[in-house]
Design a protein around this motif. Structure first.
Motif, PDB file in Angstrom:
ATOM      1  N   LEU A 142     -15.829 -59.204 104.312  1.00  9.97           N
ATOM      2  CA  LEU A 142     -14.568 -58.981 103.619  1.00  9.97           C
ATOM      3  C   LEU A 142     -14.628 -57.729 102.754  1.00  9.97           C
ATOM      4  CD1 LEU A 142     -13.910 -62.664 102.476  1.00  9.97           C
ATOM      5  CD2 LEU A 142     -12.924 -61.490 104.450  1.00  9.97           C
ATOM      6  N   THR A 143     -13.481 -57.051 102.651  1.00 13.90           N
ATOM      7  CA  THR A 143     -13.356 -55.911 101.747  1.00 13.90           C
ATOM      8  C   THR A 143     -12.119 -56.107 100.891  1.00 13.90           C
ATOM      9  OG1 THR A 143     -12.109 -54.663 103.409  1.00 13.90           O
ATOM     10  CG2 THR A 143     -14.489 -54.288 103.298  1.00 13.90           C
ATOM     11  N   HIS A 144     -12.189 -55.633  99.667  1.00 10.61           N
ATOM     12  CA  HIS A 144     -11.055 -55.713  98.759  1.00 10.61           C
ATOM     13  C   HIS A 144     -10.077 -54.599  99.130  1.00 10.61           C
ATOM     14  CE1 HIS A 144      -8.729 -56.101  95.074  1.00 10.61           C
ATOM     15  NE2 HIS A 144      -9.400 -57.201  94.810  1.00 10.61           N
ATOM     16  N   PRO A 151     -16.395 -53.479  99.494  1.00 12.39           N
ATOM     17  CA  PRO A 151     -16.971 -54.721 100.032  1.00 12.39           C
ATOM     18  C   PRO A 151     -16.932 -55.848  99.008  1.00 12.39           C
ATOM     19  CG  PRO A 151     -18.361 -52.846 100.558  1.00 12.39           C
ATOM     20  CD  PRO A 151     -17.337 -52.350  99.584  1.00 12.39           C
ATOM     21  N   LEU A 152     -16.670 -57.053  99.487  1.00 14.13           N
ATOM     22  CA  LEU A 152     -16.559 -58.228  98.624  1.00 14.13           C
ATOM     23  C   LEU A 152     -17.568 -59.266  99.083  1.00 14.13           C
ATOM     24  CD1 LEU A 152     -14.942 -59.661  96.365  1.00 14.13           C
ATOM     25  CD2 LEU A 152     -13.371 -60.465  98.130  1.00 14.13           C
ATOM     26  N   SER A 153     -18.437 -59.690  98.175  1.00 14.55           N
ATOM     27  CA  SER A 153     -19.453 -60.670  98.555  1.00 14.55           C
ATOM     28  C   SER A 153     -18.849 -62.069  98.592  1.00 14.55           C
ATOM     29  CB  SER A 153     -20.620 -60.631  97.573  1.00 14.55           C
ATOM     30  OG  SER A 153     -20.295 -61.289  96.366  1.00 14.55           O
ATOM     31  N   SER A 154     -19.327 -62.875  99.521  1.00 13.34           N
ATOM     32  CA  SER A 154     -18.810 -64.241  99.650  1.00 13.34           C
ATOM     33  C   SER A 154     -19.145 -65.066  98.420  1.00 13.34           C
ATOM     34  CB  SER A 154     -19.380 -64.901 100.907  1.00 13.34           C
ATOM     35  OG  SER A 154     -20.800 -64.948 100.854  1.00 13.34           O
ATOM     36  N   ALA A 155     -20.305 -64.800  97.788  1.00 16.18           N
ATOM     37  CA  ALA A 155     -20.683 -65.549  96.588  1.00 16.18           C
ATOM     38  C   ALA A 155     -19.727 -65.252  95.441  1.00 16.18           C
ATOM     39  CB  ALA A 155     -22.112 -65.203  96.197  1.00 16.18           C
ATOM     40  N   ALA A 156     -19.370 -63.973  95.277  1.00 13.07           N
ATOM     41  CA  ALA A 156     -18.433 -63.599  94.214  1.00 13.07           C
ATOM     42  C   ALA A 156     -17.062 -64.192  94.472  1.00 13.07           C
ATOM     43  CB  ALA A 156     -18.348 -62.082  94.111  1.00 13.07           C
ATOM     44  N   ARG A 178     -16.411 -66.913  96.184  1.00 10.73           N
ATOM     45  CA  ARG A 178     -16.481 -68.365  95.977  1.00 10.73           C
ATOM     46  C   ARG A 178     -16.381 -68.699  94.482  1.00 10.73           C
ATOM     47  NH1 ARG A 178     -17.807 -72.182  99.600  1.00 10.73           N
ATOM     48  NH2 ARG A 178     -18.761 -70.687 101.040  1.00 10.73           N
ATOM     49  N   ARG A 179     -17.023 -67.889  93.651  1.00  9.75           N
ATOM     50  CA  ARG A 179     -16.923 -68.108  92.201  1.00  9.75           C
ATOM     51  C   ARG A 179     -15.489 -67.885  91.717  1.00  9.75           C
ATOM     52  NH1 ARG A 179     -21.952 -65.352  92.282  1.00  9.75           N
ATOM     53  NH2 ARG A 179     -20.918 -63.381  91.765  1.00  9.75           N
ATOM     54  N   SER A 180     -14.839 -66.867  92.269  1.00 13.00           N
ATOM     55  CA  SER A 180     -13.452 -66.593  91.886  1.00 13.00           C
ATOM     56  C   SER A 180     -12.538 -67.749  92.271  1.00 13.00           C
ATOM     57  CB  SER A 180     -12.962 -65.305  92.557  1.00 13.00           C
ATOM     58  OG  SER A 180     -13.681 -64.184  92.098  1.00 13.00           O
ATOM     59  N   LEU A 181     -12.745 -68.325  93.437  1.00  3.67           N
ATOM     60  CA  LEU A 181     -11.911 -69.435  93.886  1.00  3.67           C
ATOM     61  C   LEU A 181     -12.091 -70.654  92.985  1.00  3.67           C
ATOM     62  CD1 LEU A 181     -12.359 -69.179  97.766  1.00  3.67           C
ATOM     63  CD2 LEU A 181     -10.547 -68.213  96.352  1.00  3.67           C
TER      64      LEU A 181
END
Length: 277
Positions: A175-177, A183-188, A190-193
């Motif tokens: 994913l990219t912003h 680039p957007l990390s899946s861990a970041a 997931r924390r945002s969600l």
């Protein structure tokens, strides 16, 4: 010989395993139109869809007769009003939009920028309504347009309240912003969600193409499930997200109650951002 002729006729009359090709090709012609391709010549329709010119002409004539396509002053094909008429009957958009408009108008009067209403459709957020002031900042969103779930306010709200399996499917992608392309990390993500579910709002601060804040909140239906996301988009410096968030949460809860959801008492809006209903 009679048996062979009968078998031949049966083979010709048998439908292909993946459905009726005429319907598939007609839909292919309609989906050839995009935000950047609002009008097409017959040759362009044929090339974009990979449909033979003779077939394209036959189908285009039928679609024009039905009203799904029209011809402009230059003879190019454009999407017809009949499609808009049929699409306006979609219950997930039309019924929701009718109930939501008074609440959206409250937010519009308070901000005089953009107020968005979106639903999840497949792996995108689909914008079903937008109220915008003449002097509002430029945004990339249009009614009927699709927005990424992972990098827009309404998209993040819808993704945060989606099924865990669906979230895992999205988070497994590279994913990219957008539109910055960062680039957007899946861990970041997931924390945002998790934070969105906890606070009740999603906040997106964007620097490109113009600096802006987007604040979004979930709208629930009669069964308590999130059916839409409501958002305001304002230029950076117009209003801080911490001021917008309480009013947006209160408005989304009021809209949810109008849709039959059972919600807690509304949180008081801060300041004079939103008039009381």
């Amino acid at each position: 010989m009679t048996n062979n002729a009968g078998a031949s006729r049966a083979a010709r009359g048998r439908r292909p395993p993946q459905g009726e090709p005429v319907i598939d090709r007609a839909f292919a012609l309609l989906t050839a139109f995009t935000e950047d391709r609002r009008s097409l010549t017959l040759a362009e329709l044929s090339r974009v869809t990979g449909t033979p010119p003779s077939t394209t002409l036959r189908l285009a004539r039928r679609l024009v007769h039905w009203g799904a396509l029209e011809r402009d002053a230059d003879g190019r094909y454009v999407v017809g009003l009949r499609l808009w008429e049929v699409a306006s009957l979609a219950p997930r958009a039309h019924g929701l939009r009718r109930v939501a408009l008074p609440y959206m108008e409250d937010l519009y009067e308070a901000t005089h920028q953009h107020v968005l209403l979106a639903v999840r459709d497949g792996t995108d957020a689909l914008l079903v309504e937008r109220l915008s002031a003449h002097a509002a900042i430029d945004v990339l969103y249009r009614v009927g347009g699709r927005l990424p779930l992972h990098s827009t306010g309404v998209g993040l709200v819808l993704l945060a309240h989606a099924e865990p399996d669906f979230q895992d499917e999205v988070l497994a992608q590279a994913l990219t912003h957008e539109p910055e392309g960062v680039p957007l990390s899946s861990a970041a993500l997931r924390r945002s969600l998790a934070e969105i579910r906890g606070t009740g709002v999603a906040v997106v601060n964007r620097a490109e193409p113009v600096p802006l804040h987007a604040v979004a909140a979930p709208v629930r239906g009669a069964d308590g499930e999130v059916v839409a996301a409501l958002s305001v988009v304002v230029p950076a410096g117009h209003a801080e997200p911490r001021v917008l968030a309480p009013a947006l949460r209160a408005t989304a809860r009021a809209l949810s109650r109008s849709l039959g959801a059972v919600t807690g008492p509304p949180a008081p809006a801060q300041g004079s951002l939103l008039r009381r209903r």
